[in-house]
Every structure is written in C-alpha cells, then in structure tokens.
Design an enzyme around this catalytic site. Structure first.
Site, mmCIF file in Angstrom:
data_model
loop_
_atom_site.group_PDB
_atom_site.id
_atom_site.type_symbol
_atom_site.label_atom_id
_atom_site.label_comp_id
_atom_site.label_asym_id
_atom_site.label_seq_id
_atom_site.Cartn_x
_atom_site.Cartn_y
_atom_site.Cartn_z
ATOM 1 N N GLU A 28 1.470 -20.473 -41.045
ATOM 2 C CA GLU A 28 2.594 -21.250 -40.766
ATOM 3 C C GLU A 28 3.770 -20.413 -41.905
ATOM 4 O OE1 GLU A 28 4.451 -23.251 -39.106
ATOM 5 O OE2 GLU A 28 2.671 -23.128 -37.789
ATOM 6 N N HIS A 52 3.886 -17.164 -42.558
ATOM 7 C CA HIS A 52 4.648 -16.064 -41.496
ATOM 8 C C HIS A 52 5.659 -16.566 -40.339
ATOM 9 C CE1 HIS A 52 0.654 -14.203 -42.754
ATOM 10 N NE2 HIS A 52 1.502 -13.343 -43.122
ATOM 11 N N GLN A 92 9.314 -15.419 -49.973
ATOM 12 C CA GLN A 92 9.253 -15.671 -51.574
ATOM 13 C C GLN A 92 7.780 -15.869 -52.164
ATOM 14 O OE1 GLN A 92 11.339 -18.989 -53.328
ATOM 15 N NE2 GLN A 92 10.028 -18.726 -55.133
ATOM 16 N N MET A 116 0.353 -20.807 -48.775
ATOM 17 C CA MET A 116 -0.564 -20.129 -47.552
ATOM 18 C C MET A 116 -0.725 -18.665 -47.543
ATOM 19 S SD MET A 116 0.528 -22.331 -44.216
ATOM 20 C CE MET A 116 0.417 -23.923 -44.023
ATOM 21 N N ARG A 153 -5.428 -14.333 -47.046
ATOM 22 C CA ARG A 153 -6.719 -14.198 -48.031
ATOM 23 C C ARG A 153 -7.277 -15.474 -48.291
ATOM 24 N NH1 ARG A 153 -3.495 -9.576 -50.133
ATOM 25 N NH2 ARG A 153 -4.705 -7.624 -49.813
HETATM 26 P P1 AMP Z 1 1.629 -10.511 -45.377
HETATM 27 O O1 AMP Z 1 1.057 -10.529 -43.854
HETATM 28 O O2 AMP Z 1 0.655 -11.246 -46.403
HETATM 29 O O3 AMP Z 1 1.764 -9.066 -45.786
HETATM 30 O O4 AMP Z 1 2.812 -11.233 -45.223
HETATM 31 C C1 AMP Z 1 3.805 -10.613 -44.317
HETATM 32 C C2 AMP Z 1 5.104 -11.672 -44.919
HETATM 33 O O5 AMP Z 1 4.864 -13.094 -44.770
HETATM 34 C C3 AMP Z 1 5.581 -11.252 -46.429
HETATM 35 O O6 AMP Z 1 7.070 -11.074 -46.473
HETATM 36 C C4 AMP Z 1 4.930 -12.349 -46.989
HETATM 37 O O7 AMP Z 1 5.896 -12.442 -48.225
HETATM 38 C C5 AMP Z 1 5.322 -13.443 -46.318
HETATM 39 N N1 AMP Z 1 4.438 -14.659 -46.458
HETATM 40 C C6 AMP Z 1 3.145 -14.792 -46.852
HETATM 41 N N2 AMP Z 1 2.451 -15.816 -47.221
HETATM 42 C C7 AMP Z 1 3.761 -16.866 -47.094
HETATM 43 C C8 AMP Z 1 3.822 -18.020 -47.436
HETATM 44 N N3 AMP Z 1 2.837 -18.910 -47.812
HETATM 45 N N4 AMP Z 1 5.037 -18.667 -47.298
HETATM 46 C C9 AMP Z 1 6.141 -17.990 -46.879
HETATM 47 N N5 AMP Z 1 5.856 -16.314 -46.517
HETATM 48 C C10 AMP Z 1 4.884 -16.012 -46.682
#
Ligand code: AMP
Length: 282
Positions: free
Chosen positions: A35, A37, A149, A185, A188
């Site tokens: 959620e 993403h 964030q 969230m 990982r």
């Molecule tokens: P990742 O797939 O972990 O590289 O994350 C992709 C994007 O989703 C990045 O901009 C992260 O900061 C964002 N993101 C990851 N987890 C969250 C979260 N819990 N709430 C808001 N955005 C997130």
C-alpha cells in the site's frame, strides 16, 4: 495498462501516450508492491494525466553481502495491483535491458548528502540510486516523479539531484504508509520472523517518543537522541545502526533542534535492516 520489459517497447508505449499532451508521472519501485507504493500511484494520479511505474531491482544500489539475491519479487501480483489502481504503463526490464552495456561508467555522485545516515553504512548505495533514477528520467522523460518519505534521504537526494543538474522534473514525496501497529510498510518486512514482526513497531514508537519530547519543548539534540537509543536498547532484539536528527534539506545534524527537522533511524532486527523517520513538528 501496458506492461513492457524492453526500452524499445517503452519508447513505443510512451509515444502512444504522448498524444493527449497531458503530464506523465513516474513512480520508480523495486516491486513486491504494498500500500505504500500504491499510495504513491494514487498521488501520481492526482498530479498527472498519465501514470507510469517502473519495477526494477537495481543491482547498482546493493552492496556486497546485502540482499540483492533474495530481494522478494512477484511480478504477476504487482501487475494486477497496478492494473486495479489504474496505472497506464509499467516498465519491468531485466538487468541486461536496463544496463545493456554493463555497469554504467558515468554515474551520479551524491556528494556529502550521500555520506551521512544510511550513506555512512551503505557506501555506493545512493550513487546506485541516483544513477538508476537519472536513467529512468532519461527513458521516461516524465514531468513528475513520485517518491516516498519512508526513504527520506533518498527523496532528499533526488530533489537535490534534480536541482543541481537542472533535470526539469517535479519531485513529489508522499507520506509513509504504516501497518496498523505503526510499522512502516516495506517489501523487506517479509523477512521478519513472527517474533521479530511483533517487536518491529518499536522503531516507530522510538521516533514518536522523540517527537513527543520535541513537542514538549526539548530542543537538545543529545537528549532527543538518548530517548531514541533508550527506547530501542530496551529491546534485546534491536541493534541500532544510527539515530540522528538532521536538517530536512541538507541532512546535516541540527543542534538545537528546530521545527521541520527530521529524526531518522536505521536498526537491525535479526538480519533485517529497518529504516524509518519522522518530521518534528513544533
Ligand atoms: P522501493 O520499492 O522500496 O524501492 O520503494 C519504491 C518507492 O516507494 C520509494 O519512493 C519508497 O520511498 C516508496 N515507499 C516504500 N515504502 C513506503 C511506505 N511505507 N510509504 C510510502 N512510500 C513508500
């Protein structure tokens, strides 16, 4: 929704979308979507006519001994979530398609902001992040790009890169989406054992304790840091990597702490590394 895996198909799909003259927003991800993403997809949707998502586990941003090989993946699940959310275009290239000439020779140097917080413990990480994001900007030419964030330092560095290199992309940052017990969230989180999962919200609670003390008038950086360290060291499961209070844009430590500063922490729970942060409100 169009889903493509090659740059050629991406170019064709983008040409097809360009016709209506609306803005294109890009949401870069590493997949295994949750959620958090999807909230960025919704934000993108409010800001632009067309929403594109990239799914790419970027080897450049993983260090030796990190979790590149076991990073969770579920392309089919991701595509159905994105379809349901009304995404227009998904790009999910294999590594050889993203880096057809092998590792890029020219990369983006994050500078001093890439050496603090996570950068101190993950050398090369932000160079890898900025390089892939710059490449995605080159491939998509989006008007808007959306980040979370949750990865505060990453978002700050991308804003800075766009400014310093005049990339002409509007960067938006969406708030951290949390589980009902406060745990941020993260793809990982699936690594956590049931016992670790129960313990995991302590990281957010520790940040909240700091925020409460700040609201109560405490401005001394060392005292605020002690609150964070104290909360986490009360648990035998947590191993704090860093806890710091920094300026929202430069990421330099602040003392006395001022409203708008960010308390950020990284901690290991078993072998899983969790990060989280809060903006301190006056
Ligand atoms: P990742 O797939 O972990 O590289 O994350 C992709 C994007 O989703 C990045 O901009 C992260 O900061 C964002 N993101 C990851 N987890 C969250 C979260 N819990 N709430 C808001 N955005 C997130």
């Amino acid at each position: 929704m169009i889903a493509v895996a090659t740059r050629r198909e991406l170019r064709e799909a983008l040409a097809g979308l360009a016709g209506d003259g609306g803005r294109l927003a890009l949401v870069p991800t590493m997949g295994y979507l949750h959620e958090g993403h999807l909230s960025l997809v919704d934000l993108a949707r409010r800001e632009a006519r067309r929403v594109a998502v990239s799914i790419f586990v970027n080897p450049l941003q993983f260090g030796p001994g990190e979790d590149l090989d076991r990073y969770p993946r579920d392309l089919e699940g991701d595509l159905s979530l994105l379809r349901a959310r009304g995404v227009d275009l998904v790009f999910h290239p294999p590594v050889a398609e993203m880096y057809p000439e092998g590792e890029p020779q020219v990369t983006v140097d994050p500078g001093p902001m890439g050496k603090v917080l996570c950068g101190e413990f993950r050398p090369g990480h932000f160079r890898g992040v900025l390089t892939v994001v710059a490449r995605l900007f080159g491939l998509f030419r989006p008007q808007v790009a959306v980040f979370g964030q949750k990865d505060y330092q990453q978002a700050a560095l991308i804003r800075r890169m766009v400014r310093d290199l005049e990339l002409g992309v509007e960067v938006l940052v969406g708030p951290t989406v949390r589980e009902s017990d406060g745990l941020a969230m993260s793809s990982r989180n699936v690594y956590l054992s049931p016992e670790e999962r129960k313990e995991a919200p302590r990281l957010f609670r520790a940040l909240q304790r700091v925020a409460e003390a700040f609201r109560g008038g405490e401005r001394r950086r060392t005292v605020l840091r002690e609150i964070l360290v104290g909360e986490l060291s009360a648990s035998p499961h947590f191993r704090l990597q860093y806890g710091e209070i920094v300026h929202p844009h430069t990421l330099a430590p602040v003392d006395p702490v001022t409203p708008g500063s960010v308390v950020a922490a990284a901690a290991f729970l078993g072998t899983t590394r969790l990060i989280d942060n809060l903006v301190l409100e006056g």
